[in-house]
Design a protein around this motif. Structure first.
Motif, PDB file in Angstrom:
ATOM      1  N   THR A  80      -9.011  12.401  -1.530  1.00  0.00           N
ATOM      2  CA  THR A  80     -10.204  12.673  -2.327  1.00  0.00           C
ATOM      3  C   THR A  80     -10.119  14.047  -2.991  1.00  0.00           C
ATOM      4  O   THR A  80     -10.669  14.245  -4.079  1.00  0.00           O
ATOM      5  N   GLY A  81      -9.423  14.979  -2.348  1.00  0.00           N
ATOM      6  CA  GLY A  81      -9.318  16.333  -2.889  1.00  0.00           C
ATOM      7  C   GLY A  81      -8.201  16.525  -3.890  1.00  0.00           C
ATOM      8  O   GLY A  81      -7.979  17.646  -4.369  1.00  0.00           O
ATOM      9  N   ALA A  82      -7.490  15.457  -4.226  1.00  0.00           N
ATOM     10  CA  ALA A  82      -6.408  15.550  -5.217  1.00  0.00           C
ATOM     11  C   ALA A  82      -6.238  14.197  -5.894  1.00  0.00           C
ATOM     12  O   ALA A  82      -5.171  13.590  -5.857  1.00  0.00           O
ATOM     13  N   ALA A  83      -7.305  13.745  -6.547  1.00  0.00           N
ATOM     14  CA  ALA A  83      -7.324  12.403  -7.149  1.00  0.00           C
ATOM     15  C   ALA A  83      -6.700  12.421  -8.542  1.00  0.00           C
ATOM     16  O   ALA A  83      -7.282  11.925  -9.516  1.00  0.00           O
ATOM     17  N   THR A  84      -5.501  12.931  -8.637  1.00  0.00           N
ATOM     18  CA  THR A  84      -4.842  13.160  -9.923  1.00  0.00           C
ATOM     19  C   THR A  84      -4.623  11.867 -10.692  1.00  0.00           C
ATOM     20  O   THR A  84      -4.985  11.759 -11.873  1.00  0.00           O
ATOM     21  N   LEU A  85      -4.004  10.885 -10.059  1.00  0.00           N
ATOM     22  CA  LEU A  85      -3.729   9.623 -10.750  1.00  0.00           C
ATOM     23  C   LEU A  85      -4.977   8.764 -10.871  1.00  0.00           C
ATOM     24  O   LEU A  85      -5.139   8.030 -11.859  1.00  0.00           O
ATOM     25  N   PHE A  86      -5.871   8.838  -9.915  1.00  0.00           N
ATOM     26  CA  PHE A  86      -7.143   8.101 -10.012  1.00  0.00           C
ATOM     27  C   PHE A  86      -7.874   8.501 -11.291  1.00  0.00           C
ATOM     28  O   PHE A  86      -8.318   7.638 -12.060  1.00  0.00           O
ATOM     29  N   GLU A  87      -7.960   9.803 -11.537  1.00  0.00           N
ATOM     30  CA  GLU A  87      -8.657  10.283 -12.733  1.00  0.00           C
ATOM     31  C   GLU A  87      -7.859   9.984 -14.000  1.00  0.00           C
ATOM     32  O   GLU A  87      -8.431   9.660 -15.055  1.00  0.00           O
ATOM     33  N   SER A  88      -6.540  10.067 -13.918  1.00  0.00           N
ATOM     34  CA  SER A  88      -5.698   9.807 -15.085  1.00  0.00           C
ATOM     35  C   SER A  88      -5.754   8.344 -15.499  1.00  0.00           C
ATOM     36  O   SER A  88      -5.840   8.022 -16.700  1.00  0.00           O
TER      37      SER A  88
ATOM     38  N   VAL B 247       0.861  -1.182   0.000  1.00  0.00           N
ATOM     39  CA  VAL B 247       0.000   0.000   0.000  1.00  0.00           C
ATOM     40  C   VAL B 247       0.897   1.231   0.000  1.00  0.00           C
ATOM     41  O   VAL B 247       1.748   1.391   0.878  1.00  0.00           O
ATOM     42  N   VAL B 248       0.684   2.092  -1.009  1.00  0.00           N
ATOM     43  CA  VAL B 248       1.617   3.190  -1.256  1.00  0.00           C
ATOM     44  C   VAL B 248       0.835   4.477  -1.516  1.00  0.00           C
ATOM     45  O   VAL B 248      -0.066   4.502  -2.358  1.00  0.00           O
ATOM     46  N   ALA B 249       1.194   5.541  -0.804  1.00  0.00           N
ATOM     47  CA  ALA B 249       0.574   6.849  -1.044  1.00  0.00           C
ATOM     48  C   ALA B 249       1.010   7.391  -2.403  1.00  0.00           C
ATOM     49  O   ALA B 249       2.114   7.125  -2.877  1.00  0.00           O
ATOM     50  N   ILE B 250       0.121   8.183  -3.024  1.00  0.00           N
ATOM     51  CA  ILE B 250       0.405   8.751  -4.343  1.00  0.00           C
ATOM     52  C   ILE B 250       0.298  10.270  -4.292  1.00  0.00           C
ATOM     53  O   ILE B 250      -0.726  10.819  -3.885  1.00  0.00           O
ATOM     54  N   GLY B 251       1.356  10.944  -4.734  1.00  0.00           N
ATOM     55  CA  GLY B 251       1.317  12.377  -4.989  1.00  0.00           C
ATOM     56  C   GLY B 251       1.410  12.565  -6.491  1.00  0.00           C
ATOM     57  O   GLY B 251       0.450  12.380  -7.230  1.00  0.00           O
ATOM     58  N   GLY B 252       2.609  12.870  -6.967  1.00  0.00           N
ATOM     59  CA  GLY B 252       2.819  12.926  -8.412  1.00  0.00           C
ATOM     60  C   GLY B 252       2.948  11.552  -9.028  1.00  0.00           C
ATOM     61  O   GLY B 252       2.746  11.379 -10.226  1.00  0.00           O
TER      62      GLY B 252
END
Length: 318
Positions: free
Chosen positions: A211-219, A180-185
């Motif tokens: 939830t407020g920065a779902a950058t990779l989820f959406e990508s 389980v790994v956190a995702i930023g960029g």
């Protein structure tokens, strides 16, 4: 492609400059109210990258990228844009190698992180509302001055450096079923997931975003780089509006799913890490535990779960 040999080469290159961070087994908490809604609490093994030399895993990628530069380029100095942790990693690399450094931060960087970087006595500039704005300024500065720009996540050398965590973790805890790994960029999970798949194709890898920065989820959902119109999270080191094609590709190939957690859930997880285990982390570093606490791993039995505790901080001390 980033191959297993790239991760092993990165490990050889940076090992004398890094700490072998410990793995902590979190056990005997099945009755803890913090996990009250979880159907089956897994065995959890925490890879404590909050104890890394610069306070986070970021020193691994920054050092590997800096060491890969030729002598002339490196001598011009290093610059980057950061939410804080990558900046500390680049400062550590620059100081170790004896070269100048300049760090660009967005104005939403938490004040303690700004003060921590400025206390290093290096050139720190606050520019732009979010990381993406600061990043444009950093890249322009690199073009104007000849400094080497070190990207926090979209650089194969940085990704290879971050992936050395997986090599260590499988040696320290060989029987893991899930990571389980956190995702930023996306630099951390790109490296860890790619290396983990090369070492053990059956491993399950789950990313976690706010939830407020779902950058990779959406990508990943769109199968292309998506730029969010805005971000809204206190976990600013997990909050770029846009990732990169390299990271989207690696994550799409090597990550099973991405879970989303709220700031409140990360705060609860950070508080548990501090109060129950004595581990002080920034909000972002509690994202993986938050996903477990809220039963969002998406599997009935995740088995033995390795969680990368990616950065130190005081968000959980409340």
């Amino acid at each position: 492609m980033i191959e297993l040999q790239d991760f092993r080469a990165a490990r050889r290159a940076i090992s004398s400059h890094m700490r072998l961070t410990p793995v902590f087994a979190a056990r005997n908490f099945t009755d803890n109210v913090a996990f009250g809604g979880v159907k089956r609490i897994p065995e959890i093994f925490l890879k404590l990258e909050n104890m890394q030399v610069s306070g986070s895993f970021k020193a691994r990628g920054a050092m590997n990228a800096a060491l890969a530069l030729d002598d002339d380029k490196r001598s011009m100095g290093l610059c980057t844009a950061s939410g804080g942790n990558h900046g500390m990693g680049v400062i550590y690399a620059a100081r170790t190698l004896g070269v100048p450094v300049k760090i660009f931060l967005p104005t939403n960087t938490p004040k303690p992180k700004v003060e921590k970087l400025r206390a290093q006595g290096v050139d720190v500039a606050l520019i732009g509302a979010v990381w993406d704005d600061a990043n444009r300024a950093a890249m322009e500065h690199a073009r104007e001055t000849g400094m080497a720009y070190i990207h926090p996540f979209a650089d194969p050398k940085v990704i290879a450096g971050q992936g050395t965590i997986a090599l260590e973790l499988f040696e320290q805890q060989p029987d893991l079923d899930t990571l389980v790994v956190a995702i930023g960029g996306g630099g951390l999970i790109s490296g860890v997931a790619t290396a983990a798949r090369l070492l053990r194709p059956s491993i399950r890898v789950i990313g976690v975003e706010p939830t407020g920065a779902a950058t990779l989820f959406e990508s990943i959902k769109a199968n292309e780089v998506v730029t969010l119109p805005s971000v809204n999270t206190a976990a600013t080191s997990l909050a770029p509006r846009q990732s990169s094609a390299l990271n989207v590709d690696l994550i799409g190939k090597n990550v099973d799913r991405i879970a989303l957690v709220s700031d409140e859930e990360m705060q609860k997880a950070a508080s548990w890490l501090w109060k129950d285990l004595g581990i002080a982390v920034e909000l972002s570093a509690a994202a993986g535990i938050a996903a477990i606490m809220t039963d969002r791993l998406g599997v009935d039995d995740p088995g033995r779960v390795g969680v990368i505790v990616c950065g130190t901080g005081t968000d959980g001390i409340k």
